[in-house]
Scaffold this motif. Structure first.
Motif, PDB file in Angstrom:
ATOM      1  N   LEU A   1      24.278  79.661  19.768  1.00 53.85           N
ATOM      2  CA  LEU A   1      23.061  79.064  19.211  1.00 53.85           C
ATOM      3  C   LEU A   1      23.332  77.665  18.647  1.00 53.85           C
ATOM      4  O   LEU A   1      22.437  76.813  18.642  1.00 53.85           O
ATOM      5  CB  LEU A   1      22.498  79.950  18.102  1.00 53.85           C
ATOM      6  CG  LEU A   1      22.074  81.366  18.491  1.00 53.85           C
ATOM      7  CD1 LEU A   1      21.646  82.143  17.248  1.00 53.85           C
ATOM      8  CD2 LEU A   1      20.957  81.343  19.521  1.00 53.85           C
ATOM      9  N   ALA A   2      24.554  77.446  18.143  1.00 48.06           N
ATOM     10  CA  ALA A   2      24.829  76.211  17.399  1.00 48.06           C
ATOM     11  C   ALA A   2      25.844  75.294  18.061  1.00 48.06           C
ATOM     12  O   ALA A   2      25.978  74.139  17.644  1.00 48.06           O
ATOM     13  CB  ALA A   2      25.326  76.553  15.996  1.00 48.06           C
ATOM     14  N   ARG A   3      26.514  75.777  19.068  1.00 48.33           N
ATOM     15  CA  ARG A   3      27.561  74.971  19.695  1.00 48.33           C
ATOM     16  C   ARG A   3      26.993  73.638  20.168  1.00 48.33           C
ATOM     17  O   ARG A   3      26.008  73.579  20.882  1.00 48.33           O
ATOM     18  CB  ARG A   3      28.167  75.729  20.874  1.00 48.33           C
ATOM     19  CG  ARG A   3      29.437  75.085  21.429  1.00 48.33           C
ATOM     20  CD  ARG A   3      29.958  75.830  22.651  1.00 48.33           C
ATOM     21  NE  ARG A   3      30.466  77.161  22.306  1.00 48.33           N
ATOM     22  CZ  ARG A   3      29.867  78.300  22.672  1.00 48.33           C
ATOM     23  NH1 ARG A   3      28.739  78.266  23.372  1.00 48.33           N
ATOM     24  NH2 ARG A   3      30.393  79.456  22.350  1.00 48.33           N
ATOM     25  N   GLY A   4      27.636  72.540  19.737  1.00 51.43           N
ATOM     26  CA  GLY A   4      27.208  71.206  20.154  1.00 51.43           C
ATOM     27  C   GLY A   4      26.191  70.555  19.249  1.00 51.43           C
ATOM     28  O   GLY A   4      25.883  69.365  19.410  1.00 51.43           O
ATOM     29  N   LEU A   5      25.660  71.303  18.270  1.00 52.92           N
ATOM     30  CA  LEU A   5      24.690  70.719  17.346  1.00 52.92           C
ATOM     31  C   LEU A   5      25.407  69.899  16.279  1.00 52.92           C
ATOM     32  O   LEU A   5      26.568  70.145  15.952  1.00 52.92           O
ATOM     33  CB  LEU A   5      23.851  71.819  16.687  1.00 52.92           C
ATOM     34  CG  LEU A   5      22.997  72.691  17.608  1.00 52.92           C
ATOM     35  CD1 LEU A   5      22.202  73.701  16.782  1.00 52.92           C
ATOM     36  CD2 LEU A   5      22.063  71.852  18.472  1.00 52.92           C
TER      37      LEU A   5
ATOM     38  N   GLY B   1      30.318  76.271  14.892  1.00 55.93           N
ATOM     39  CA  GLY B   1      30.411  75.407  16.055  1.00 55.93           C
ATOM     40  C   GLY B   1      29.590  74.137  15.916  1.00 55.93           C
ATOM     41  O   GLY B   1      29.789  73.179  16.665  1.00 55.93           O
ATOM     42  N   SER B   2      28.665  74.134  14.966  1.00 58.14           N
ATOM     43  CA  SER B   2      27.939  72.887  14.698  1.00 58.14           C
ATOM     44  C   SER B   2      28.874  71.935  13.964  1.00 58.14           C
ATOM     45  O   SER B   2      29.882  72.347  13.392  1.00 58.14           O
ATOM     46  CB  SER B   2      26.685  73.148  13.862  1.00 58.14           C
ATOM     47  OG  SER B   2      27.015  73.689  12.596  1.00 58.14           O
ATOM     48  N   LYS B   3      28.550  70.648  13.969  1.00 53.25           N
ATOM     49  CA  LYS B   3      29.428  69.664  13.332  1.00 53.25           C
ATOM     50  C   LYS B   3      29.386  69.792  11.809  1.00 53.25           C
ATOM     51  O   LYS B   3      30.422  69.765  11.149  1.00 53.25           O
ATOM     52  CB  LYS B   3      29.011  68.251  13.744  1.00 53.25           C
ATOM     53  CG  LYS B   3      29.917  67.153  13.197  1.00 53.25           C
ATOM     54  CD  LYS B   3      29.463  65.780  13.702  1.00 53.25           C
ATOM     55  CE  LYS B   3      30.333  64.670  13.113  1.00 53.25           C
ATOM     56  NZ  LYS B   3      29.875  63.328  13.585  1.00 53.25           N
ATOM     57  N   ARG B   4      28.156  69.930  11.253  1.00 52.22           N
ATOM     58  CA  ARG B   4      27.984  69.999   9.800  1.00 52.22           C
ATOM     59  C   ARG B   4      26.989  71.088   9.443  1.00 52.22           C
ATOM     60  O   ARG B   4      25.959  71.237  10.105  1.00 52.22           O
ATOM     61  CB  ARG B   4      27.473  68.664   9.257  1.00 52.22           C
ATOM     62  CG  ARG B   4      28.445  67.521   9.351  1.00 52.22           C
ATOM     63  CD  ARG B   4      27.796  66.201   8.950  1.00 52.22           C
ATOM     64  NE  ARG B   4      26.976  65.651  10.029  1.00 52.22           N
ATOM     65  CZ  ARG B   4      26.357  64.478   9.980  1.00 52.22           C
ATOM     66  NH1 ARG B   4      26.433  63.748   8.877  1.00 52.22           N
ATOM     67  NH2 ARG B   4      25.657  64.037  10.991  1.00 52.22           N
TER      68      ARG B   4
END
Length: 324
Positions: free
Chosen positions: A28-32, A243-246
């Protein structure tokens, strides 16, 4: 056998997402870049969020608008849904937050003296010592057996007040709510895709996430009766944004101190450490509560609004810098 039957019948609804022992980057969050996680804490914390985001907006800051994904649990599901649907901006501009709004909010909040079946659910929830599947099932079964009719449709009414949504649509694609299947004990995560597949409205999902055993609900989501998303081994469900950046994470307590609504042991610092091990940089804000406060007492709504508003002034600069 019962679990096998449930799995066969419900695996196609896409709602169940197990809580991992060790988080890995989420699909759901990878790359966000920016994500926002809002934890739970009863009516007190819903009001605190309202005051907090009201204060941030006065300073030109809206983390929910900046975030590409928002995960809300219980009180956080109400707050996140209100923010991402755009309805909070209507409340922000239409109500005098420290005038009529606290009274209106208090009338929507469920209040009742517990009957025997409610007390059973509350005591089981308070006395569990583990977040294992068996304990969550025991709480869920007690929640299903509790007579909460005295509180009527308070879940839906409060959800409607804060989200403005009673339809089957799910406007904000970035919003995700958490709940637990009372029968199977599975964690359920509701986002736009599965909401539309199962005919779930934003208000209903937020209400289900806040259906505290022995107080309100359970609430039907799709074909599953659900209880509060906080009845879980995950305190804030931060694994969903791994997996999101922040990730900006806001919780009522650290999980083991202050006013709590379940006996399941938690530690938000361990959860943040596990989140950061996936490569996500986290900023944690712990709201805190006055000693001995009843999180379900409508009389706490006004002081909670004011406490959240005051805290906004303290945290605004740090949030702005973190999401810059």
């Amino acid at each position: 056998m019962a679990d096998a039957v449930s799995k066969k019948l419900f695996s196609g609804d896409g709602l169940a997402r197990p809580v991992p022992d060790v988080p890995t980057p989420s699909d759901l969050a990878r790359g966000l870049d920016r994500t926002l996680v809002l934890g739970g804490g009863g009516e007190y914390y819903v009001a605190w969020y309202c005051g907090f985001f009201h204060g941030l907006m006065e300073r030109g800051i809206d983390p929910a608008a900046q975030a590409q994904m928002v995960v809300g649990t219980s009180a956080g599901a109400y707050a996140g849904s209100s923010l991402t649907s755009g309805h909070f901006r209507h409340l922000h501009s239409s109500f005098e937050f420290f005038g009529k709004f606290p009274g209106l909010f208090a009338k929507m909040a469920p209040v009742s003296a517990a009957n025997a079946s409610q007390q059973r659910a509350r005591e089981i929830n308070a006395k569990v010592t583990s977040g294992d599947p068996a304990s969550i099932k025991a709480i869920g079964h007690a929640a299903l057996a509790a007579d909460n009719s005295v509180n009527g449709d308070s879940v839906e009414r409060l959800a409607w007040l804060l989200t403005g949504d009673s339809r089957t649509d799910w406007p904000p694609s970035k919003m995700y709510t958490t709940a637990n299947d009372c029968y199977t004990g599975e964690r359920l995560v509701v986002g736009q895709k599965v909401a539309r597949r199962n005919g779930i409205s934003l208000a209903r999902a937020a209400g289900a996430s806040s259906s505290l055993p022995g107080t309100i609900g359970p609430t039907l989501v799709g074909q599953r009766y659900c209880m509060d998303g906080g009845i879980s081994k995950a305190w804030a469900h931060t694994d969903l944004v791994a997996g999101s950046k922040r990730a900006l994470v806001i919780t009522l307590t650290n999980g083991y101190e202050g006013s709590l609504l379940t006996g399941i042991p938690h530690n938000i610092y361990d959860e943040i450490k596990a989140l950061e091990a996936t490569g996500t940089k986290a900023k944690l804000i712990i709201a805190g509560t006055p000693p001995g406060v009843n999180l379900l007492d409508p009389r706490q709504i006004e002081p909670a609004l004011k406490a959240g508003y005051k805290r906004a002034g303290i945290e605004a600069a740090g949030i702005k810098k973190f999401f810059a």
